[in-house]
Design an enzyme around this catalytic site. Structure first.
Site, PDB file in Angstrom:
ATOM      1  CD  GLU A 306      -2.313   1.074   2.241  1.00  0.00           C
ATOM      2  OE1 GLU A 306      -1.748   1.153   3.853  1.00  0.00           O
ATOM      3  OE2 GLU A 306      -3.835   1.955   2.953  1.00  0.00           O
ATOM      4  CB  CYS A 340      -1.576   8.072   2.158  1.00  0.00           C
ATOM      5  SG  CYS A 340      -2.128   6.457   2.547  1.00  0.00           S
TER       6      CYS A 340
END
Ligand code: ADP
Length: 448
Positions: A306, A340
């Protein structure tokens, strides 16, 4: 599409504001202020010593790595400090581990695998116990997250709920790891798919969600009977250590979970080179992800990555402004601007751009005012929502806020405000950078 650019925030002339705009500003800011006033308590007083003492007495401030059943130092005795980003104080030293320690952790996980891989149904009840323990220690783990990561306490406790939810979810799934029966092309064949644990997994996690990133990786691994070597971020190892302490208390056998931290590249290389590690799961930067992927190719491991984060926020003229403004600020400043998916650019259609900017200014002003009050009346404030991020915005967008230098001086003179610099600037790139970039967009028809 043409993009009329306003980088940073530029002030629209007051005279051009329509009265309907004013009404909307008043309405939105009223709702915003009431929302914040209702979100009691506005501040909590935490000091490094008091939180550390409370966590130590609860057995949750572990300061060593975990290999098998043993809390261990690095083989060569090296240590590294972990800081409270709010004050710059050292919370405690932890071992600075390297490749040898990682080998030990892999061996421990490998040896525990035969026990763990037959645990599938009991694993479910162990995971439920672990979930219950996390929830029972929610406040303490939340304080630990705030202490080492710097996010507001309310968000930290939210992370505990979020992190625990992965354990609960995969505990339920553990009972239902069904296989498949696949229709064969030849009549004398039977094709059955049986799902089995893969073996030792390596989980490398970042510092912005020190609990949830671990439970999201380790929860499913445990549910299907894998063992794990966990490498938390060196900036936030305590939450990971507390989480594995609770796992041991829940009855997860020693060796199933191992934690190493220290020399990240050396640990990463040791994990990638070892053939007994069968899978790598990683959340972090694209650059490190690429290295791990290349390393995993050498020993043909399964890989789940990720990476990075890019999050434009787009507002069209027909948007509900109340939702759009609150959503934008929430998205921009969540976790002090350090997730993020924090909005890294905001695109607003022409027709709404002006009122949108005014609303943003106004709400930031209210927050700044709120922040000043907190500074005056509270010591060592743990901020709610985006007060601290706001300062960062002021520092980095000089045009409308010419007094930013004064704020900068404040930041420098008092260690209490170091949070602003540490929390905001220690990872001052990608979406973690709390600069509000607002662009105005022309309508699609105009652009043709
Ligand atoms: P972020 O920018 O989110 O901090 P990083 O990729 O730098 O992302 O860090 C995420 C995790 O990866 C941290 O635990 C860090 O220690 C670890 N890490 C950094 N470099 C390496 C590496 N070369 N090998 C393995 N892990 C690494």
């Amino acid at each position: 599409m043409r993009v009329a650019v306003a980088v940073g925030v530029s002030t629209p002339p007051v005279a051009t504001m329509r009265s309907s705009c004013t009404r909307r500003i008043v309405a939105v800011s009223y709702r915003f202020v009431s929302m914040h006033m209702a979100a009691a308590p506005l501040s909590r007083t935490l000091s490094t010593e008091s939180v550390a003492a409370r966590l130590t007495s609860a057995g949750l401030l572990r300061t060593k790595g975990l290999i098998g059943a043993n809390w261990t130092d690095a083989r060569d005795g090296k240590t590294m400090p972990v800081y409270n980003p709010s004050t710059g104080e050292v919370i405690a030293d932890v071992p600075f581990m390297g490749s040898k320690d990682t080998e030990d952790a892999i061996s421990s996980a490998y040896d525990a695998f035969p026990v763990c891989s037959y645990l599938t149904i009991p694993a479910s009840s162990l995971l439920i116990l672990r979930y219950d323990l996390l929830m029972a220690n929610k406040e303490e783990i939340g304080q630990l997250i705030t202490l080492e990561q710097g996010k507001p306490l309310k968000e930290a406790i939210g992370e505990v709920n979020y992190g625990a939810s992965f354990i609960e979810y995969f505990a339920e799934e553990a009972k239902r790891i069904y296989g498949d029966i696949i229709p064969p092309t030849l009549n004398d064949r039977r094709i059955l798919v049986l799902k089995q644990p893969i073996g030792v997994i390596a989980a490398i996690t970042p510092w912005n969600f020190p609990l949830a990133m671990i439970t999201r990786k380790v929860g499913p691994a445990l549910a299907c009977g894998c063992t794990a070597v966990i490498k938390p971020s060196e900036l936030t190892p305590f939450t990971a250590l507390a989480a594995v302490e609770l796992a041991l208390q829940a009855g997860i056998p020693p060796g199933v979970l191992n934690v190493v931290m220290g020399d990240a590249p050396a640990i990463g290389d040791a994990l990638m080179a070892n053939t007994r590690v069968r899978k790598i799961t990683f959340t972090g930067s694209t650059a490190v992800g690429k290295k791990l992927m290349a390393g995993a190719a050498g020993t043909v491991k399964k890989v789940s990555l990720e990476l990075g984060g890019n999050a434009p926020c787009i507002i069209f003229d027909d948007a509900d402004l109340d939702v759009a403004v609150k959503g934008t600020l929430g998205s921009k400043f969540r976790n002090s601007g350090q997730t993020c998916v924090c909005a890294n650019r905001i695109l607003v259609q022409d027709g709404t751009a002006r009122i949108f900017l005014w609303l943003i200014y106004w709400l930031l002003f209210l927050s700044f005012f709120n922040y000043l009050l907190l500074l005056l009346f509270c010591s060592n404030v743990v901020y709610l929502f985006f007060q601290a991020s706001m300062i960062n915005l002021l520092l980095l967008s000089p045009k409308p806020f010419r007094f930013c230098k004064l704020v900068m001086a404040l930041v420098k003179v008092h260690p209490r405000y170091a949070f602003i610099t540490c929390g905001m600037f220690r990872k001052c790139y990608e979406s973690a950078m709390s600069v509000l970039l607002i662009f105005s967009l022309c309508s699609p028809a105009e652009s043709c």
